[in-house]
Design a protein around this motif. Sequence first.
Motif, PDB file in Angstrom:
ATOM      1  N   LEU A   1      24.508 -54.395 -25.637  1.00  0.00           N
ATOM      2  CA  LEU A   1      25.332 -54.210 -24.458  1.00  0.00           C
ATOM      3  C   LEU A   1      26.731 -53.814 -24.858  1.00  0.00           C
ATOM      4  CD1 LEU A   1      24.274 -57.308 -22.343  1.00  0.00           C
ATOM      5  CD2 LEU A   1      23.474 -54.975 -22.114  1.00  0.00           C
ATOM      6  N   PHE A   2      27.348 -52.990 -24.011  1.00  0.00           N
ATOM      7  CA  PHE A   2      28.744 -52.612 -24.189  1.00  0.00           C
ATOM      8  C   PHE A   2      29.626 -53.489 -23.320  1.00  0.00           C
ATOM      9  CE2 PHE A   2      26.582 -48.717 -25.396  1.00  0.00           C
ATOM     10  CZ  PHE A   2      27.298 -48.325 -26.511  1.00  0.00           C
ATOM     11  N   SER A   3      30.705 -54.022 -23.900  1.00  0.00           N
ATOM     12  CA  SER A   3      31.734 -54.653 -23.096  1.00  0.00           C
ATOM     13  C   SER A   3      32.611 -53.581 -22.486  1.00  0.00           C
ATOM     14  CB  SER A   3      32.598 -55.590 -23.950  1.00  0.00           C
ATOM     15  OG  SER A   3      31.845 -56.663 -24.448  1.00  0.00           O
ATOM     16  N   LYS A   4      33.169 -53.859 -21.339  1.00  0.00           N
ATOM     17  CA  LYS A   4      34.019 -52.917 -20.629  1.00  0.00           C
ATOM     18  C   LYS A   4      35.225 -52.537 -21.483  1.00  0.00           C
ATOM     19  CE  LYS A   4      36.499 -52.494 -16.225  1.00  0.00           C
ATOM     20  NZ  LYS A   4      36.841 -53.211 -14.969  1.00  0.00           N
ATOM     21  N   SER A   5      35.546 -51.233 -21.514  1.00  0.00           N
ATOM     22  CA  SER A   5      36.680 -50.751 -22.286  1.00  0.00           C
ATOM     23  C   SER A   5      37.990 -51.242 -21.675  1.00  0.00           C
ATOM     24  CB  SER A   5      36.671 -49.222 -22.326  1.00  0.00           C
ATOM     25  OG  SER A   5      37.797 -48.735 -23.025  1.00  0.00           O
ATOM     26  N   ILE A   6      38.936 -51.607 -22.566  1.00  0.00           N
ATOM     27  CA  ILE A   6      40.266 -52.020 -22.101  1.00  0.00           C
ATOM     28  C   ILE A   6      41.322 -51.185 -22.821  1.00  0.00           C
ATOM     29  CG2 ILE A   6      39.618 -54.344 -21.390  1.00  0.00           C
ATOM     30  CD1 ILE A   6      41.487 -53.947 -24.635  1.00  0.00           C
ATOM     31  N   GLY A   7      42.485 -51.019 -22.187  1.00  0.00           N
ATOM     32  CA  GLY A   7      43.572 -50.246 -22.775  1.00  0.00           C
ATOM     33  C   GLY A   7      43.661 -48.853 -22.215  1.00  0.00           C
ATOM     34  N   GLY A   8      44.772 -48.179 -22.512  1.00  0.00           N
ATOM     35  CA  GLY A   8      45.033 -46.867 -21.941  1.00  0.00           C
ATOM     36  C   GLY A   8      44.221 -45.740 -22.540  1.00  0.00           C
ATOM     37  N   GLY A   9      43.778 -45.890 -23.765  1.00  0.00           N
ATOM     38  CA  GLY A   9      42.910 -44.881 -24.364  1.00  0.00           C
ATOM     39  C   GLY A   9      43.614 -43.639 -24.850  1.00  0.00           C
ATOM     40  N   ARG A  10      44.894 -43.718 -25.171  1.00  0.00           N
ATOM     41  CA  ARG A  10      45.608 -42.550 -25.684  1.00  0.00           C
ATOM     42  C   ARG A  10      45.420 -42.434 -27.202  1.00  0.00           C
ATOM     43  NH1 ARG A  10      48.636 -44.956 -21.781  1.00  0.00           N
ATOM     44  NH2 ARG A  10      49.308 -43.656 -20.030  1.00  0.00           N
ATOM     45  N   GLY A  11      45.331 -41.206 -27.683  1.00  0.00           N
ATOM     46  CA  GLY A  11      45.241 -40.986 -29.115  1.00  0.00           C
ATOM     47  C   GLY A  11      43.869 -40.535 -29.567  1.00  0.00           C
ATOM     48  N   ILE A  12      43.566 -40.807 -30.837  1.00  0.00           N
ATOM     49  CA  ILE A  12      42.341 -40.360 -31.489  1.00  0.00           C
ATOM     50  C   ILE A  12      41.245 -41.399 -31.274  1.00  0.00           C
ATOM     51  CG2 ILE A  12      41.302 -39.742 -33.711  1.00  0.00           C
ATOM     52  CD1 ILE A  12      44.172 -39.058 -34.647  1.00  0.00           C
TER      53      ILE A  12
ATOM     54  N   MET B   1      29.458 -53.149 -33.236  1.00  0.00           N
ATOM     55  CA  MET B   1      30.341 -51.989 -33.340  1.00  0.00           C
ATOM     56  C   MET B   1      31.570 -52.209 -32.479  1.00  0.00           C
ATOM     57  SD  MET B   1      27.617 -48.859 -32.990  1.00  0.00           S
ATOM     58  CE  MET B   1      28.898 -47.647 -33.326  1.00  0.00           C
ATOM     59  N   LEU B   2      32.652 -51.561 -32.870  1.00  0.00           N
ATOM     60  CA  LEU B   2      33.878 -51.564 -32.090  1.00  0.00           C
ATOM     61  C   LEU B   2      34.377 -50.132 -32.014  1.00  0.00           C
ATOM     62  CD1 LEU B   2      35.571 -53.859 -30.782  1.00  0.00           C
ATOM     63  CD2 LEU B   2      37.096 -53.714 -32.742  1.00  0.00           C
ATOM     64  N   GLY B   3      34.735 -49.686 -30.832  1.00  0.00           N
ATOM     65  CA  GLY B   3      35.249 -48.340 -30.641  1.00  0.00           C
ATOM     66  C   GLY B   3      36.507 -48.364 -29.800  1.00  0.00           C
ATOM     67  N   GLY B   4      37.173 -47.220 -29.733  1.00  0.00           N
ATOM     68  CA  GLY B   4      38.387 -47.140 -28.937  1.00  0.00           C
ATOM     69  C   GLY B   4      39.247 -45.967 -29.347  1.00  0.00           C
ATOM     70  N   HIS B   5      40.574 -46.138 -29.271  1.00  0.00           N
ATOM     71  CA  HIS B   5      41.535 -45.089 -29.607  1.00  0.00           C
ATOM     72  C   HIS B   5      42.716 -45.692 -30.357  1.00  0.00           C
ATOM     73  CE1 HIS B   5      39.309 -43.252 -26.268  1.00  0.00           C
ATOM     74  NE2 HIS B   5      39.692 -42.082 -26.746  1.00  0.00           N
ATOM     75  N   TYR B   6      43.366 -44.874 -31.182  1.00  0.00           N
ATOM     76  CA  TYR B   6      44.631 -45.259 -31.793  1.00  0.00           C
ATOM     77  C   TYR B   6      45.553 -44.045 -31.804  1.00  0.00           C
ATOM     78  CZ  TYR B   6      43.044 -43.001 -36.136  1.00  0.00           C
ATOM     79  OH  TYR B   6      42.607 -42.107 -37.070  1.00  0.00           O
ATOM     80  N   ASN B   7      46.863 -44.289 -31.774  1.00  0.00           N
ATOM     81  CA  ASN B   7      47.832 -43.204 -31.606  1.00  0.00           C
ATOM     82  C   ASN B   7      48.688 -42.943 -32.838  1.00  0.00           C
ATOM     83  OD1 ASN B   7      49.613 -45.337 -31.636  1.00  0.00           O
ATOM     84  ND2 ASN B   7      50.258 -45.142 -29.500  1.00  0.00           N
ATOM     85  N   GLY B   8      48.284 -43.475 -33.988  1.00  0.00           N
ATOM     86  CA  GLY B   8      49.068 -43.313 -35.209  1.00  0.00           C
ATOM     87  C   GLY B   8      49.940 -44.504 -35.516  1.00  0.00           C
ATOM     88  N   THR B   9      50.243 -45.314 -34.505  1.00  0.00           N
ATOM     89  CA  THR B   9      51.028 -46.537 -34.691  1.00  0.00           C
ATOM     90  C   THR B   9      50.251 -47.771 -34.274  1.00  0.00           C
ATOM     91  OG1 THR B   9      53.099 -45.333 -34.311  1.00  0.00           O
ATOM     92  CG2 THR B   9      53.167 -47.724 -34.082  1.00  0.00           C
ATOM     93  N   CYS B  10      49.589 -47.684 -33.120  1.00  0.00           N
ATOM     94  CA  CYS B  10      48.905 -48.834 -32.534  1.00  0.00           C
ATOM     95  C   CYS B  10      47.486 -48.473 -32.120  1.00  0.00           C
ATOM     96  CB  CYS B  10      49.648 -49.341 -31.290  1.00  0.00           C
ATOM     97  SG  CYS B  10      51.352 -49.853 -31.576  1.00  0.00           S
ATOM     98  N   ILE B  11      46.613 -49.481 -32.115  1.00  0.00           N
ATOM     99  CA  ILE B  11      45.340 -49.360 -31.420  1.00  0.00           C
ATOM    100  C   ILE B  11      45.650 -49.388 -29.932  1.00  0.00           C
ATOM    101  CG2 ILE B  11      43.044 -50.329 -31.087  1.00  0.00           C
ATOM    102  CD1 ILE B  11      43.571 -49.398 -33.954  1.00  0.00           C
ATOM    103  N   THR B  12      45.147 -48.412 -29.170  1.00  0.00           N
ATOM    104  CA  THR B  12      45.514 -48.298 -27.752  1.00  0.00           C
ATOM    105  C   THR B  12      44.391 -48.678 -26.799  1.00  0.00           C
ATOM    106  OG1 THR B  12      44.890 -45.955 -27.660  1.00  0.00           O
ATOM    107  CG2 THR B  12      47.173 -46.471 -28.281  1.00  0.00           C
ATOM    108  N   SER B  13      43.134 -48.703 -27.267  1.00  0.00           N
ATOM    109  CA  SER B  13      42.034 -49.134 -26.405  1.00  0.00           C
ATOM    110  C   SER B  13      40.891 -49.641 -27.270  1.00  0.00           C
ATOM    111  CB  SER B  13      41.548 -48.003 -25.502  1.00  0.00           C
ATOM    112  OG  SER B  13      40.886 -47.002 -26.241  1.00  0.00           O
ATOM    113  N   LEU B  14      40.025 -50.466 -26.667  1.00  0.00           N
ATOM    114  CA  LEU B  14      38.887 -51.024 -27.380  1.00  0.00           C
ATOM    115  C   LEU B  14      37.697 -51.174 -26.456  1.00  0.00           C
ATOM    116  CD1 LEU B  14      40.400 -53.950 -29.525  1.00  0.00           C
ATOM    117  CD2 LEU B  14      39.497 -51.776 -30.374  1.00  0.00           C
ATOM    118  N   ALA B  15      36.504 -51.009 -27.013  1.00  0.00           N
ATOM    119  CA  ALA B  15      35.257 -51.370 -26.363  1.00  0.00           C
ATOM    120  C   ALA B  15      34.345 -51.928 -27.437  1.00  0.00           C
ATOM    121  CB  ALA B  15      34.615 -50.165 -25.681  1.00  0.00           C
ATOM    122  N   ALA B  16      33.496 -52.890 -27.079  1.00  0.00           N
ATOM    123  CA  ALA B  16      32.639 -53.560 -28.055  1.00  0.00           C
ATOM    124  C   ALA B  16      31.174 -53.325 -27.724  1.00  0.00           C
ATOM    125  CB  ALA B  16      32.930 -55.062 -28.072  1.00  0.00           C
ATOM    126  N   HIS B  17      30.354 -53.235 -28.768  1.00  0.00           N
ATOM    127  CA  HIS B  17      28.900 -53.142 -28.608  1.00  0.00           C
ATOM    128  C   HIS B  17      28.257 -54.357 -29.251  1.00  0.00           C
ATOM    129  CE1 HIS B  17      24.803 -52.092 -30.025  1.00  0.00           C
ATOM    130  NE2 HIS B  17      24.705 -51.661 -28.787  1.00  0.00           N
TER     131      HIS B  17
END
Length: 204
Positions: free
Chosen positions: A55-66, A178-194
């Motif tokens: 199962l995937f947990s709901k994504s949190i954070g703005g999701g900006r970046g790579i 697994m853990l996925g999301g985005h980072y902007n070069g300075t901070c992790i900006t979003s996360l989702a978990a599997h």
Amino acid sequence: MAHASLLWQLTGDCPTMTTINKTTCVIGIAQNDDPVSMCCHTFCQLCSQQCGTGLFSKSIGGGRGISFASNMTGPITGVKVWEHYDYEGCISRIHCIGGIQFRYDTEWSDVTGRTHGMTQEIELFDEEFIIQLSGRYDDERIYLLIFVTSRGRSLIAGTTNGDAFNFYPVHPDSELQMLGGHYNGTCITSLAAHWGLPYDDNNK
């Protein structure tokens, strides 16, 4: 990474499940029992090598970046988290979660994000799994991460700014895979978990 066997079954604008090599990965329910509201295409594609009935947990954070997703074979056996600091003269304070790294079985993954600042680390014992991930965030960054294991141990990194979130599996025997999301070069900006059932050699 492309996976020709990845098929999407769509309801409205977002997938409700993925069918991967005759194995179904259900996109799960958040802690407040609301359906997952965010499509996670890249994350699901990378999941195709590992996910069974997870199962995937709901994504949190703005999701900006790579975008990123941990994508290695085996159970998670260790975690490192880097706290990124701001400095004002002689005063320093934690600004955000800057980087994350997982060890799968005996091999460490590439670092997602930055490796500057203070490092917090946990190595798991045999038959010990990550069963909960909580923390704090806003639309710009992840501030705090708390990984909790099946033995009641925890890794805590970050600061207590922002809104709270809490990821955990619906199935009581599941673990973080697994853990996925985005980072902007300075901070992790979003996360989702599997989450999925414990890894064994049959999953290879």
